[in-house]
Design a protein around this motif. Structure first.
Motif, PDB file in Angstrom:
ATOM      1  N   LYS A 199       0.863  -1.175   0.000  1.00 14.98           N
ATOM      2  CA  LYS A 199       0.000   0.000   0.000  1.00 14.98           C
ATOM      3  C   LYS A 199       0.895   1.220   0.000  1.00 14.98           C
ATOM      4  N   PHE A 200       0.452   2.294  -0.669  1.00 12.27           N
ATOM      5  CA  PHE A 200       1.338   3.456  -0.796  1.00 12.27           C
ATOM      6  C   PHE A 200       0.504   4.714  -0.971  1.00 12.27           C
ATOM      7  N   ASP A 201       0.679   5.679  -0.082  1.00 14.73           N
ATOM      8  CA  ASP A 201      -0.014   6.968  -0.188  1.00 14.73           C
ATOM      9  C   ASP A 201       0.835   8.025   0.500  1.00 14.73           C
ATOM     10  N   VAL A 202       1.598   8.761  -0.297  1.00 15.09           N
ATOM     11  CA  VAL A 202       2.516   9.792   0.191  1.00 15.09           C
ATOM     12  C   VAL A 202       2.173  11.084  -0.543  1.00 15.09           C
ATOM     13  N   GLU A 203       2.223  12.220   0.151  1.00 14.98           N
ATOM     14  CA  GLU A 203       1.834  13.498  -0.444  1.00 14.98           C
ATOM     15  C   GLU A 203       2.325  13.622  -1.887  1.00 14.98           C
ATOM     16  N   ARG A 204       1.396  13.945  -2.790  1.00 13.88           N
ATOM     17  CA  ARG A 204       1.708  13.976  -4.220  1.00 13.88           C
ATOM     18  C   ARG A 204       2.384  15.278  -4.625  1.00 13.88           C
ATOM     19  N   ASP A 205       3.411  15.155  -5.461  1.00 18.15           N
ATOM     20  CA  ASP A 205       4.067  16.301  -6.088  1.00 18.15           C
ATOM     21  C   ASP A 205       4.771  15.778  -7.327  1.00 18.15           C
ATOM     22  N   ASN A 206       4.728  16.526  -8.427  1.00 16.38           N
ATOM     23  CA  ASN A 206       5.318  16.047  -9.683  1.00 16.38           C
ATOM     24  C   ASN A 206       6.789  15.693  -9.541  1.00 16.38           C
ATOM     25  N   TYR A 207       7.496  16.383  -8.642  1.00 16.35           N
ATOM     26  CA  TYR A 207       8.932  16.149  -8.475  1.00 16.35           C
ATOM     27  C   TYR A 207       9.269  15.529  -7.120  1.00 16.35           C
ATOM     28  N   CYS A 208       8.242  15.106  -6.367  1.00 15.36           N
ATOM     29  CA  CYS A 208       8.457  14.481  -5.046  1.00 15.36           C
ATOM     30  C   CYS A 208       9.389  15.333  -4.183  1.00 15.36           C
ATOM     31  N   ARG A 209       9.068  16.640  -4.068  1.00 17.07           N
ATOM     32  CA  ARG A 209       9.949  17.556  -3.335  1.00 17.07           C
ATOM     33  C   ARG A 209       9.648  17.603  -1.846  1.00 17.07           C
ATOM     34  N   TYR A 210       8.459  17.179  -1.425  1.00 15.10           N
ATOM     35  CA  TYR A 210       8.025  17.421  -0.045  1.00 15.10           C
ATOM     36  C   TYR A 210       8.083  16.146   0.796  1.00 15.10           C
ATOM     37  N   ASP A 211       7.152  15.229   0.581  1.00 18.06           N
ATOM     38  CA  ASP A 211       7.204  13.922   1.245  1.00 18.06           C
ATOM     39  C   ASP A 211       7.585  12.902   0.171  1.00 18.06           C
ATOM     40  N   TYR A 212       8.475  11.972   0.499  1.00 22.42           N
ATOM     41  CA  TYR A 212       8.888  11.005  -0.527  1.00 22.42           C
ATOM     42  C   TYR A 212       9.561   9.789   0.106  1.00 22.42           C
ATOM     43  N   VAL A 213       9.658   8.744  -0.700  1.00 20.52           N
ATOM     44  CA  VAL A 213      10.456   7.561  -0.390  1.00 20.52           C
ATOM     45  C   VAL A 213      11.557   7.480  -1.437  1.00 20.52           C
ATOM     46  N   ASN A 246      24.525  -6.268  -1.956  1.00 20.01           N
ATOM     47  CA  ASN A 246      23.597  -6.997  -1.098  1.00 20.01           C
ATOM     48  C   ASN A 246      22.984  -6.079  -0.043  1.00 20.01           C
ATOM     49  N   GLU A 247      22.980  -4.768  -0.312  1.00 24.46           N
ATOM     50  CA  GLU A 247      22.433  -3.820   0.652  1.00 24.46           C
ATOM     51  C   GLU A 247      21.549  -2.793  -0.051  1.00 24.46           C
ATOM     52  N   LEU A 248      20.466  -2.426   0.606  1.00 25.44           N
ATOM     53  CA  LEU A 248      19.593  -1.348   0.150  1.00 25.44           C
ATOM     54  C   LEU A 248      19.350  -0.385   1.297  1.00 25.44           C
ATOM     55  N   LEU A 249      19.196   0.880   0.981  1.00 24.70           N
ATOM     56  CA  LEU A 249      18.817   1.885   1.967  1.00 24.70           C
ATOM     57  C   LEU A 249      17.501   2.505   1.509  1.00 24.70           C
ATOM     58  N   ILE A 250      16.511   2.510   2.400  1.00 27.27           N
ATOM     59  CA  ILE A 250      15.209   3.102   2.095  1.00 27.27           C
ATOM     60  C   ILE A 250      15.025   4.309   3.002  1.00 27.27           C
ATOM     61  N   GLN A 251      14.814   5.462   2.413  1.00 28.20           N
ATOM     62  CA  GLN A 251      14.671   6.699   3.175  1.00 28.20           C
ATOM     63  C   GLN A 251      13.264   7.256   2.966  1.00 28.20           C
ATOM     64  N   PHE A 252      12.566   7.515   4.080  1.00 31.37           N
ATOM     65  CA  PHE A 252      11.259   8.168   4.012  1.00 31.37           C
ATOM     66  C   PHE A 252      11.360   9.506   4.720  1.00 31.37           C
ATOM     67  N   LEU A 253      10.850  10.558   4.078  1.00 34.62           N
ATOM     68  CA  LEU A 253      10.915  11.893   4.666  1.00 34.62           C
ATOM     69  C   LEU A 253       9.578  12.596   4.472  1.00 34.62           C
ATOM     70  N   SER A 254       9.074  13.209   5.547  1.00 36.07           N
ATOM     71  CA  SER A 254       7.892  14.065   5.437  1.00 36.07           C
ATOM     72  C   SER A 254       8.252  15.462   5.916  1.00 36.07           C
ATOM     73  N   ASP A 255       7.722  16.480   5.230  1.00 35.21           N
ATOM     74  CA  ASP A 255       8.018  17.852   5.635  1.00 35.21           C
ATOM     75  C   ASP A 255       7.032  18.289   6.728  1.00 35.21           C
ATOM     76  N   LEU A 256       6.929  19.576   6.958  1.00 32.04           N
ATOM     77  CA  LEU A 256       6.143  20.051   8.099  1.00 32.04           C
ATOM     78  C   LEU A 256       4.716  20.441   7.728  1.00 32.04           C
ATOM     79  N   SER A 257       4.244  20.031   6.522  1.00 34.42           N
ATOM     80  CA  SER A 257       2.890  20.435   6.132  1.00 34.42           C
ATOM     81  C   SER A 257       1.986  19.222   5.967  1.00 34.42           C
TER      82      SER A 257
END
Length: 417
Positions: A199-213, A246-257
């Motif tokens: 399942k996936f629902d992260v704030e939408r933006d054409n360039y994924c500038r705000y919230d992203y994985v 044999n390694e992956l890094l997954i980064q999730f970031l959300s901004d303040l809005s």
């Protein structure tokens, strides 16, 4: 101007910190500029907290918890000069003590969610400029088991053969604003990692500038090794670790809005050799060279396209039309990411997909032969290595993609080799 009520939580926090440290000293804890901290838990704070922190300072705290555990950092209070980009006064949090990836940068008065390191070390650094100041910050660190953590925070080391990861609060409510999560997935050296977002629902933006994985090959945040960056409500499908890593890094970031539902993802390990499928067997052979490092003799060959589309179709492992979107030169080869317009023959080529957008990673073994330029459309034919990455040799068939080629390529797609 801060009212009297604003000091109530600060006083309560200081009382808690005093109670924790009372065994060592009956006095209220004094927060200094940086330090070395070890143990199961403790407090750190800006110099002079809860007084105004000094200007033009740089303070570094190095935290170490027992081996085999991870560090969890919870900000209890934060009041630094506010700026949308945190350019002036800010607190940085890093994995490890040196050369680790930054987990997050924070300023203003908004408290981020709990931050988790991937190992037993974390570094916190506060920098202030010459101007506006506040009352600083106070945070508590604690040790936690890597695989036994609650939903109130996120991130950490994932090294079991399969598992899941999710945003804080999933699935009960939206993920919080101002949170950064870093999951470090480590498979045995003879295996690769398969990743799927259910399942996936992260704030939408054409360039994924705000919230992203963002997903990276290896153990650090490095744009040269980024597999993809995702947001919106269309889940990325089956991201393969397409380098021989044999390694992956997954980064999730959300901004303040704005926030959203978040996501849950799953991973599993698999052998480096791709599993067999029910597809028609590929009759072409792989290149003899396994590492495919460029050699002087190989790259001195005359770089000239030979044959025709029809003649090269069957001898190629994959055939696609696509746009070159990134190019990086490394070790004498060109590493390119191609956004796929159409794929006519896939073979074992690893395809990354996010919604309707598909891409593939290719290595041009001799960086200028054949020459691929960013932003241009090509028909590309080549071989596939055991890692699922396309390999372009000097004799591979490459040509500019034009609409008039479409009819012929569609006919070749149905051709039996």
């Amino acid at each position: 101007m801060r009212g009297a009520n604003a000091w109530a939580p600060v006083c309560l926090l200081l009382a808690a910190a005093t109670q924790l440290s009372r065994q060592q000293s009956p006095e209220r804890p004094v927060f200094t500029c940086g330090g070395i901290l070890t143990g199961e838990s403790g407090f750190i704070g800006s110099e002079g907290f809860p007084g105004v922190y000094p200007p033009n300072s740089k303070c570094t705290w190095k935290i170490t918890v027992p081996e085999g555990k991870v560090v969890v950092l919870n900000f209890r209070f934060i009041d630094l000069e506010s700026d949308n980009l945190c350019r002036y006064d800010f607190v940085d949090v890093y994995n490890g003590h040196a050369n680790g990836q930054r987990i997050g940068r924070f300023c203003g008065t908004f408290r981020p969610g709990a931050l988790v390191s991937s190992g037993n070390k974390m570094m916190v650094q506060m920098i202030s400029d010459a101007n506006t100041a506040g009352n600083g910050f106070m945070a508590m660190f604690s040790a936690a088991e890597p695989n036994e953590r609650g939903d109130q925070y996120c991130g950490g080391l994932l090294d079991r053969p399969s598992g899941s990861f999710k945003t804080p609060n999933w699935p009960d409510r939206d993920y919080p604003a101002g949170v950064t999560c870093v999951w470090h997935i480590v498979a045995p050296k003879n295996q690769l990692i398969e990743l799927k977002f259910e399942k996936f629902d992260v704030e939408r933006d054409n360039y994924c500038r705000y919230d992203y994985v963002a997903v990276f090959n290896g153990r650090e945040v490095n744009d040269a090794r980024r597999i993809g960056k995702y947001c919106g409500d269309i889940a990325p499908i089956y991201v393969f670790n397409s380098f021989m890593r044999n390694e992956l890094l997954i980064q999730f970031l959300s901004d303040l809005s704005l926030t959203a539902d978040g996501f849950i993802g799953h991973y599993k390990f698999r052998p480096k050799k791709l599993p067999t499928t029910t597809e028609q067997p590929v009759t072409t052979t792989f290149p003899v060279t396994t590492g495919l490092k460029p050699t002087v003799a190989l790259c001195q060959q005359k770089c000239r396209r030979t044959g025709t589309l029809e003649g090269n179709y069957c001898s190629s492992d994959f055939v696609l039309a696509g746009t070159v979107i990134t190019t990086i030169t490394r070790d004498g080869s060109l590493h390119a990411t191609v956004s796929i317009i159409n794929i006519y023959k896939e073979g074992n080529l690893a395809i990354q997909q996010a919604g309707k957008n598909m891409s593939a990673r290719l290595t041009v073994v001799c960086k200028q032969c054949p020459l691929l330029r960013r932003g241009l459309n090509y028909i590309i034919m080549g071989q596939v290595g055991e890692d699922g990455r396309g390999k372009i040799m000097p004799n591979s068939f490459i040509m500019m993609f034009k609409t008039k080629n479409q009819k012929l390529l569609d006919a070749l797609k149905n051709k039996q080799c």
